[in-house]
Structure formats: C-alpha cells, structure tokens
Design a protein around this motif. Structure first.
Motif, mmCIF file in Angstrom:
data_model
loop_
_atom_site.group_PDB
_atom_site.id
_atom_site.type_symbol
_atom_site.label_atom_id
_atom_site.label_comp_id
_atom_site.label_asym_id
_atom_site.label_seq_id
_atom_site.Cartn_x
_atom_site.Cartn_y
_atom_site.Cartn_z
ATOM 1 N N GLN A 225 0.893 -1.248 0.073
ATOM 2 C CA GLN A 225 -0.004 -0.051 -0.120
ATOM 3 C C GLN A 225 0.997 1.249 0.101
ATOM 4 O OE1 GLN A 225 -2.317 -0.966 3.441
ATOM 5 N NE2 GLN A 225 -4.043 -1.687 2.148
ATOM 6 N N ALA A 226 2.041 1.205 0.721
ATOM 7 C CA ALA A 226 2.866 2.430 0.920
ATOM 8 C C ALA A 226 3.412 2.767 -0.585
ATOM 9 C CB ALA A 226 3.820 2.244 1.837
ATOM 10 N N ALA A 227 3.910 1.310 -1.147
ATOM 11 C CA ALA A 227 4.578 1.704 -2.465
ATOM 12 C C ALA A 227 3.772 1.987 -3.406
ATOM 13 C CB ALA A 227 5.221 0.303 -2.909
ATOM 14 N N SER A 228 2.466 1.629 -3.500
ATOM 15 C CA SER A 228 1.405 2.167 -4.570
ATOM 16 C C SER A 228 1.193 3.631 -4.142
ATOM 17 C CB SER A 228 0.099 1.182 -4.022
ATOM 18 O OG SER A 228 -0.904 1.729 -5.008
ATOM 19 N N GLN A 229 0.852 4.196 -3.088
ATOM 20 C CA GLN A 229 1.039 5.424 -2.656
ATOM 21 C C GLN A 229 1.944 6.339 -3.002
ATOM 22 O OE1 GLN A 229 -1.806 7.070 -1.379
ATOM 23 N NE2 GLN A 229 -0.615 8.874 -2.218
ATOM 24 N N PHE A 230 3.340 5.818 -2.816
ATOM 25 C CA PHE A 230 4.680 6.459 -3.148
ATOM 26 C C PHE A 230 4.633 6.759 -4.740
ATOM 27 C CE2 PHE A 230 9.030 6.779 -3.885
ATOM 28 C CZ PHE A 230 9.556 7.697 -3.052
ATOM 29 N N VAL A 231 4.351 5.821 -5.527
ATOM 30 C CA VAL A 231 4.525 5.936 -7.033
ATOM 31 C C VAL A 231 3.539 6.876 -7.203
ATOM 32 C CG1 VAL A 231 6.084 3.930 -7.170
ATOM 33 C CG2 VAL A 231 3.458 3.733 -7.627
ATOM 34 N N ARG A 232 2.325 6.799 -6.741
ATOM 35 C CA ARG A 232 1.139 7.592 -7.205
ATOM 36 C C ARG A 232 1.287 9.117 -6.942
ATOM 37 N NH1 ARG A 232 -2.822 5.610 -4.081
ATOM 38 N NH2 ARG A 232 -3.226 3.999 -5.466
ATOM 39 N N THR A 233 1.737 9.300 -5.863
ATOM 40 C CA THR A 233 2.122 10.527 -5.367
ATOM 41 C C THR A 233 3.244 11.156 -6.319
ATOM 42 O OG1 THR A 233 1.379 10.048 -3.082
ATOM 43 C CG2 THR A 233 2.534 12.187 -3.493
ATOM 44 N N ASN A 234 4.391 10.507 -6.288
ATOM 45 C CA ASN A 234 5.689 11.088 -7.062
ATOM 46 C C ASN A 234 5.582 11.059 -8.492
ATOM 47 O OD1 ASN A 234 6.333 11.179 -4.284
ATOM 48 N ND2 ASN A 234 8.422 10.295 -4.361
ATOM 49 N N TYR A 235 4.881 9.934 -9.180
ATOM 50 C CA TYR A 235 5.134 9.692 -10.699
ATOM 51 C C TYR A 235 3.705 9.680 -11.311
ATOM 52 C CZ TYR A 235 9.588 8.283 -8.393
ATOM 53 O OH TYR A 235 10.546 8.194 -7.703
ATOM 54 N N ASN A 236 2.631 9.629 -10.568
ATOM 55 C CA ASN A 236 1.143 9.465 -11.076
ATOM 56 C C ASN A 236 0.927 8.260 -11.726
ATOM 57 O OD1 ASN A 236 -1.236 10.638 -11.731
ATOM 58 N ND2 ASN A 236 -0.736 10.932 -13.815
ATOM 59 N N GLN A 237 1.678 7.178 -11.176
ATOM 60 C CA GLN A 237 1.427 5.718 -11.458
ATOM 61 C C GLN A 237 0.260 5.184 -10.636
ATOM 62 O OE1 GLN A 237 5.360 4.154 -10.949
ATOM 63 N NE2 GLN A 237 6.002 4.680 -12.828
ATOM 64 N N GLN A 238 -0.565 4.331 -11.159
ATOM 65 C CA GLN A 238 -1.525 3.953 -10.776
ATOM 66 C C GLN A 238 -1.638 2.466 -10.537
ATOM 67 O OE1 GLN A 238 -3.901 6.200 -9.491
ATOM 68 N NE2 GLN A 238 -2.728 7.828 -10.256
ATOM 69 N N TYR A 239 -1.687 1.687 -9.246
ATOM 70 C CA TYR A 239 -1.522 0.106 -9.045
ATOM 71 C C TYR A 239 -2.270 0.025 -7.949
ATOM 72 C CZ TYR A 239 2.042 0.516 -12.874
ATOM 73 O OH TYR A 239 2.719 0.531 -13.931
ATOM 74 N N ASP A 240 -2.895 -1.075 -7.974
ATOM 75 C CA ASP A 240 -3.682 -1.733 -7.042
ATOM 76 C C ASP A 240 -2.725 -2.478 -6.094
ATOM 77 O OD1 ASP A 240 -5.414 -3.122 -5.172
ATOM 78 O OD2 ASP A 240 -6.944 -3.991 -6.672
ATOM 79 N N PRO A 241 -2.625 -2.127 -4.984
ATOM 80 C CA PRO A 241 -1.512 -2.846 -3.896
ATOM 81 C C PRO A 241 -1.836 -4.354 -3.660
ATOM 82 C CG PRO A 241 -2.845 -1.053 -2.661
ATOM 83 C CD PRO A 241 -3.338 -1.108 -4.148
ATOM 84 N N GLU A 242 -2.982 -4.884 -3.797
ATOM 85 C CA GLU A 242 -3.499 -6.025 -3.811
ATOM 86 C C GLU A 242 -3.209 -6.890 -4.637
ATOM 87 O OE1 GLU A 242 -7.251 -6.978 -1.669
ATOM 88 O OE2 GLU A 242 -6.879 -5.048 -0.429
ATOM 89 N N THR A 243 -3.289 -6.479 -5.989
ATOM 90 C CA THR A 243 -3.059 -7.475 -7.041
ATOM 91 C C THR A 243 -2.116 -7.071 -8.031
ATOM 92 O OG1 THR A 243 -4.829 -5.910 -8.480
ATOM 93 C CG2 THR A 243 -5.483 -7.909 -7.061
ATOM 94 N N GLU A 244 -1.419 -5.753 -7.916
ATOM 95 C CA GLU A 244 -0.533 -5.199 -8.899
ATOM 96 C C GLU A 244 0.768 -4.792 -8.483
ATOM 97 O OE1 GLU A 244 -3.532 -3.651 -12.406
ATOM 98 O OE2 GLU A 244 -2.992 -2.177 -10.737
ATOM 99 N N VAL A 245 1.211 -5.467 -7.213
ATOM 100 C CA VAL A 245 2.654 -4.894 -6.567
ATOM 101 C C VAL A 245 3.022 -5.896 -6.067
ATOM 102 C CG1 VAL A 245 3.663 -3.318 -4.812
ATOM 103 C CG2 VAL A 245 1.574 -2.680 -5.939
ATOM 104 N N ILE A 246 4.490 -6.601 -6.350
ATOM 105 C CA ILE A 246 5.174 -7.321 -5.661
ATOM 106 C C ILE A 246 6.344 -6.835 -5.020
ATOM 107 C CG2 ILE A 246 6.327 -9.759 -6.115
ATOM 108 C CD1 ILE A 246 4.528 -10.024 -8.341
ATOM 109 N N VAL A 247 6.666 -7.305 -3.764
ATOM 110 C CA VAL A 247 7.729 -6.810 -3.049
ATOM 111 C C VAL A 247 8.858 -7.790 -3.315
ATOM 112 C CG1 VAL A 247 9.150 -6.377 -0.952
ATOM 113 C CG2 VAL A 247 6.560 -5.546 -1.338
#
Length: 384
Positions: free
Chosen positions: A72-94
């Motif tokens: 969730q934090a990673a999704s928010q970080f790239v949304r705020t900084n780069y306008n990238q939109q990703y669902d933290p539950e299905t579109e982000v992998i650590v």
C-alpha cells in the motif's frame, strides 16, 4: 562432471564491473569510483524500525507478494511521485532487490527465441537474465543519440520475435533519462504492437533536471508495461535487498508464481524497514539527491575542463566520458589509470561492446574522495 552444467549458465560471465573492482583491489592507495553504492547511511528511523521488528519477533514468512502495508505504501509512493496507478493487492510485488524483480519479469514474459531490445551501452545485469530465459538480447547503439533509446532506433530493430523492450532510465552507466515527449513517441510506435516494456526506474528518485517520467503513465502503455523500482538507491538500502515490481494484474498474477517458487517472499525485517522508508522517511531521498546534484555538477565541470567529451547526466550518479581520443581500449585506459594514478574507473566494455571507448565514473562518493581522484586523473593526463 562440469560438462553436465547448464550451458546457459556456463556461457554467461561475471559482471565486468565486479571483475574490474576485484582486480584493482590488489593495488594499494587506489581511489575507487567503480561501484554504484550510495555513500550515505540508511536513515536512522529505518534502522530503528528494523530493530523493533526483530524485538517484536516479526521474523516469519509474509504474504508471497509482501506485507500489504508495504504494498500500500509503495502504491501510494509511486502515485504521489510519478502519477502511477497500481492496486496494492493485485498489482504490486515486493522482491529481493530490483535484480530479482527483473529476473522474474523476464522468466514470466519470455520464451525460447524471444528477442529483447535494449540500449547499448547498458547495465550488464539484463543480458544474462535474458539469456537464462532462453531469449536473445538485441543491443541498440545509442552512442549517436545521447545514449537515448529513441522510437526511431527501436523501430529499426523490431522483428516478429520482439517480445520486450527494456527502458532503463535514468540510465546506468550514462545517467541520461528520457523526456515525456520521447516516451510518447515510443508509445505511439508500440500502441498497436504486442510488445511488453520493462521500465527499470530504480534511479527515479535521483533525477536532477525536471522530474522523472514513466512510460507506464501513458494510458495506451499501462497494460504493456512492467515497472521495476525499489529503495536501494533512493534510501541507501542496497544491502536490505528490497525491490518493487508494478504491473497490471494479468501479468502480476503470473510473476507472483515465479516469485513464490523462487524465494517465497522477501525478508520480513527488510520489508518493515522499507515500509518506514516509504512513509515516515520518504523525504530522506531529497537530501541525498541534492548532494548528488552538487557532485554531478562538480565532476562534470572538472571532466569538461580536462577535455573529456561527456554527456551531462540528468539522474542517477554516474558519468560516462569518452576516452576514444586517447587511442587506448577502455580496459587498457582504466588499468593504466589504476597503476599510474591510483584511480579506478570501470571500463566501458563492461556495459556491452557498445560501451567500448568509454569509462564509467560513479560519483556516489564523498566530495573529498572525488576531488582527490579527479586531481590524480588530471595529473595523469598532463603527465601523459
């Protein structure tokens, strides 16, 4: 029984960066500007969060994709900084560093005989992973376009076997990046083509001129693009080994399978440290970037004053000056510099054959170290 070893593994080589770094370590009093290792310390609050996690016994497996709070934090970080939109539950992998992110992406989308277009010179970590996946790297000469992989260059190398294009910007080893217009030109070229893009944005927080742009923010490219990022460079956390992989759900669900059987999950303690980095300590990278920009300006001006032809980098912490006028190979130039001046730079051919005639200088070092190293370099050139 070595003849039984996988031929693909036998045919890849250890990184030329590390090979040269290890070779020069035998010499005394050498100032090494070879490794892309931030000289800053990991922020204190990040270290504290990790220590507390250990004390609180947060040492078990996490969700394969990573703890949800971090995603969730990673999704928010790239949304705020780069306008990238990703669902933290299905579109982000650590992942375990950006390198593992690239590996599982390549193994997910490539097949035997697939072709991958990438700029040359380029970071040497891509080609071995492409080959291990059974695919073929297609290096494109960018030495006449300011080290930018343009739409025109890409178009000249697309075939029916092209499966992926790698956009590693800001670039290692050149420090150049791509503008929004250049990315839009690439998007226009690819809009009707079934070709993936791997956008390696690990240096995205270290852009000095303007702001970082991602091809993933172009609507027609979102469903074709896999974005790699992480905290190694932005927060000086290379040893924590946390990368971030962003992609549409239909790709991510398959990459997650490769990730699961490869490593299960990233370190729980490192994930908690990364969560702190992307929340409370999210602005720590700004202070580092300001210092890197000062170093970039200083080193660039010194190199130009010495007569080097060099592209002024827009990001990361590297310069890639030409040494062609000295009529030596990159390796011979770098080795003579070590022996005669006590300064180590990376031979350009470590970044593919298209890097021949250049050397890479990392300015992820203190100003005192950079000043002394450049003084030695200048003395060496004047003497010769």
């Amino acid at each position: 029984m070595e003849h039984l070893i996988n031929d693909r593994v036998k045919n890849i080589q250890i990184s030329g960066i590390r090979t040269f770094f290890n070779m020069v370590s035998q010499y005394e009093d050498v100032l090494s500007l070879t490794i892309g290792q931030p000289d800053f310390l990991t922020p204190d609050s990040v270290k504290t969060a990790a220590k507390q996690a250990i004390d609180q016994n947060k040492t078990s497996y996490t969700h394969n994709a990573g703890i949800l709070e971090l995603r969730q934090a990673a999704s928010q970080f790239v949304r705020t900084n780069y306008n990238q939109q990703y669902d933290p539950e299905t579109e982000v992998i650590v992942t375990i560093g950006a390198s593992q992110a690239i590996d599982i992406a390549m193994r997910t989308i490539l097949e035997e005989g697939s072709e991958v277009i990438l700029p040359g010179p380029v970071y040497p970590g891509y080609e071995p992973l492409i080959r291990l996946a059974g695919a073929i790297p297609v290096h494109v000469d960018t030495t006449n376009t300011g080290f930018r992989l343009t739409a025109d260059l890409i178009n000249q190398h697309i075939t029916e076997k092209t499966r992926c294009i790698i956009l590693p910007y800001p670039s290692n080893p050149t420090g150049v990046t791509l503008s929004k217009t250049e990315l839009e030109d690439i998007a226009t070229l690819l809009h009707d083509k079934d070709i993936f893009v791997l956008s390696d944005e690990i240096y995205s927080e270290l852009v000095f001129d303007g702001k970082h742009e991602s091809i993933a923010t172009i609507p027609s490219m979102r469903d074709k693009t896999i974005v790699v990022n992480g905290v190694s460079k932005s927060h000086s956390m290379t040893g924590w080994r946390i990368g971030l992989l962003f992609a549409p759900a239909y790709i991510s669900k398959h990459m997650l399978k490769v990730h699961q059987y490869n490593v299960s999950c990233a370190s729980s303690i490192s994930q908690i440290a990364a969560l702190e980095a992307l929340t409370t300590a999210k602005d720590e990278s700004i202070l580092m970037k300001q210092e890197y920009e000062k170093r970039r300006n200083y080193v660039y001006e010194r190199l130009v004053a010495m007569g080097f032809e060099v592209e002024k980098p827009s990001g990361a912490f590297y310069l890639f000056p030409s040494i062609q006028k000295f009529h030596k190979s990159s390796f011979d130039f770098a080795l003579s510099l070590v022996k005669d001046a006590g300064v180590a730079l990376v031979p350009g051919n470590a970044f593919s054959t298209l890097g021949e005639g250049y050397v890479r200088l990392s300015y992820a070092y203190s100003m005192d170290t950079l000043t002394e190293a450049l003084n030695r370099l200048e003395h060496h050139l004047n003497k010769n």
